[in-house]
Every structure is written in structure tokens, then in C-alpha cells.
Design a protein around this motif. Structure first.
Motif, PDB file in Angstrom:
ATOM      1  N   THR A 148      10.598  -6.411  -7.411  1.00 25.82           N
ATOM      2  CA  THR A 148      10.852  -6.221  -6.000  1.00 25.82           C
ATOM      3  C   THR A 148      12.158  -6.895  -5.633  1.00 25.82           C
ATOM      4  OG1 THR A 148      10.097  -6.781  -3.796  1.00 25.82           O
ATOM      5  CG2 THR A 148       9.406  -8.252  -5.559  1.00 25.82           C
TER       6      THR A 148
ATOM      7  N   HIS B 118       6.092  -7.624   1.826  1.00 18.87           N
ATOM      8  CA  HIS B 118       5.760  -6.197   1.870  1.00 18.87           C
ATOM      9  C   HIS B 118       4.407  -5.957   1.230  1.00 18.87           C
ATOM     10  CE1 HIS B 118       7.305  -6.662  -2.198  1.00 18.87           C
ATOM     11  NE2 HIS B 118       6.577  -5.627  -2.513  1.00 18.87           N
TER      12      HIS B 118
ATOM     13  N   ARG C  69       5.382  -5.235 -10.680  1.00 18.60           N
ATOM     14  CA  ARG C  69       6.443  -4.390 -10.163  1.00 18.60           C
ATOM     15  C   ARG C  69       7.572  -5.288  -9.679  1.00 18.60           C
ATOM     16  NH1 ARG C  69       7.221   0.562  -7.349  1.00 18.60           N
ATOM     17  NH2 ARG C  69       7.989   0.331  -5.221  1.00 18.60           N
TER      18      ARG C  69
ATOM     19  N   ASP D 239       6.394   0.839  -1.480  1.00 14.02           N
ATOM     20  CA  ASP D 239       6.334  -0.376  -0.665  1.00 14.02           C
ATOM     21  C   ASP D 239       6.338  -0.013   0.815  1.00 14.02           C
ATOM     22  OD1 ASP D 239       6.574  -1.714  -3.029  1.00 14.02           O
ATOM     23  OD2 ASP D 239       8.659  -2.320  -2.726  1.00 14.02           O
TER      24      ASP D 239
ATOM     25  N   CYS E 103       6.100  -8.602  -8.082  1.00 13.75           N
ATOM     26  CA  CYS E 103       4.832  -8.648  -7.368  1.00 13.75           C
ATOM     27  C   CYS E 103       3.731  -7.958  -8.159  1.00 13.75           C
ATOM     28  CB  CYS E 103       4.944  -8.112  -5.949  1.00 13.75           C
ATOM     29  SG  CYS E 103       5.803  -6.582  -5.784  1.00 13.75           S
TER      30      CYS E 103
ATOM     31  N   HIS F  64       1.832  -2.605  -0.655  1.00 12.88           N
ATOM     32  CA  HIS F  64       1.953  -1.400  -1.474  1.00 12.88           C
ATOM     33  C   HIS F  64       0.988  -0.325  -1.013  1.00 12.88           C
ATOM     34  CE1 HIS F  64       2.831  -4.839  -4.335  1.00 12.88           C
ATOM     35  NE2 HIS F  64       3.982  -4.246  -4.158  1.00 12.88           N
TER      36      HIS F  64
HETATM   37 ZN   LIG Z   1       5.708  -5.208  -4.218  1.00 18.08          ZN
END
Ligand SMILES: [Zn+2]
Ligand SMILES: [Zn+2]
Ligand SMILES: [Zn+2]
Length: 142
Positions: A81, A86, A79, A99, A67, A88
Motif C-alpha cells: 500500500t 483505508h 498487499r 482499496d 497491509c 478493502h
Molecule cells: Zn490495504
């Protein structure tokens, strides 16, 4: 943490062959996992072409393994995942990312769709603040 094996599995499942350079790229990406920039990744894998790096980043986002995180200053990071919808919460001071999955905004999205006539396909929500460590530093400085 997402393992290299599951990364390779995700990539090959989506119809891409995990070739030597791509495996090297995935291994590096997995090590950098918590957050990294596209340029940082390009620099970390000199043997892999820039276009391949960007294509792979795109692919991993499409399959939900990676993401984007937009930092307070507008810097775009990536990042890994383990999936699931979700958002951040980003520390404005040190850039630490956490998250959170609570996303209770369906009512808001419905209202936006109604008011604008748009069909809503997605949304991005980043929350900025100071992480537990930075909060203490700033408090003791003042
Ligand atoms: Zn994420
Ligand atoms: Zn922090
Ligand atoms: Zn959401």
C-alpha cells in the motif's frame, strides 16, 4: 504501485539494513505486490529464511507499507500500500482487491469505547462482494 526504491528506503529508514537476501525479498514482494500469501512469498524466495520473511512482513506492516487482507474464506493475504488509512473491498469470486479510504465510523468507535470501556486502538473492515467482471459472469450464468 510502490516502487522497490521506496520500499528499500522505508526499510532502511526504520533502522534495518537492506542486505542481499532482504533486497531479494523486497524485489519479489514488490513484483507480487497486488496480493500474495506469506507461504507464496516463502516459496518464491527459496534463498531467504522463513523467519526473515515473516519478520520482514511484520516490519512492513508496522511502517505502513504493507497491509493484510482477509479473504471471504478466511485466507490471509498481504498487499502493498502507498499508505494512508483505508479498507478493502474484496471480490468473493476471484479475490480481486480494491482499496477505499472513506471510513466514516468514528461515531461507532466512540460508542463502542463507551459501551465496553475499551480504549480503541484500531479496527479492521473488509467488505465482500463481486467485482465488476464477476458480477457480469454470474449474471450471464443465471
Ligand atoms: Zn490495504
Ligand atoms: Zn471478481
Ligand atoms: Zn477505517
Amino acid at each position: 504501485m510502490v516502487s522497490l526504491e521506496s520500499l528499500e528506503r522505508d526499510v532502511s529508514r526504520s533502522g534495518y539494513r537492506v542486505t542481499g537476501p532482504r533486497r531479494e525479498l523486497l524485489a519479489t514482494l514488490q513484483e507480487m505486490g497486488d496480493h500474495f500469501t506469506a507461504e507464496g512469498l516463502v516459496a518464491a524466495v527459496p534463498g531467504v529464511g522463513r523467519a526473515t520473511v515473516f519478520r520482514t512482513l511484520r516490519l512492513l506492516q508496522d511502517i505502513g507499507t504493507l497491509c493484510q487482507v482477509v479473504l471471504d474464506d478466511g485466507t490471509l493475504q498481504y498487499r502493498l500500500t502507498s499508505g494512508g488509512h483505508h479498507h478493502h473491498v474484496v471480490c468473493s469470486r476471484c479475490g480481486a482487491v480494491n482499496d477505499f479510504s472513506a471510513c466514516d465510523i468514528q461515531g461507532l468507535l466512540d460508542e463502542i469505547a463507551e459501551r465496553t470501556g475499551y480504549v480503541i486502538d484500531g479496527h479492521r473492515l473488509e467488505v465482500y462482494g463481486r467485482c465488476a467482471d464477476c458480477k457480469e459472469v454470474l449474471t450471464s450464468e443465471t
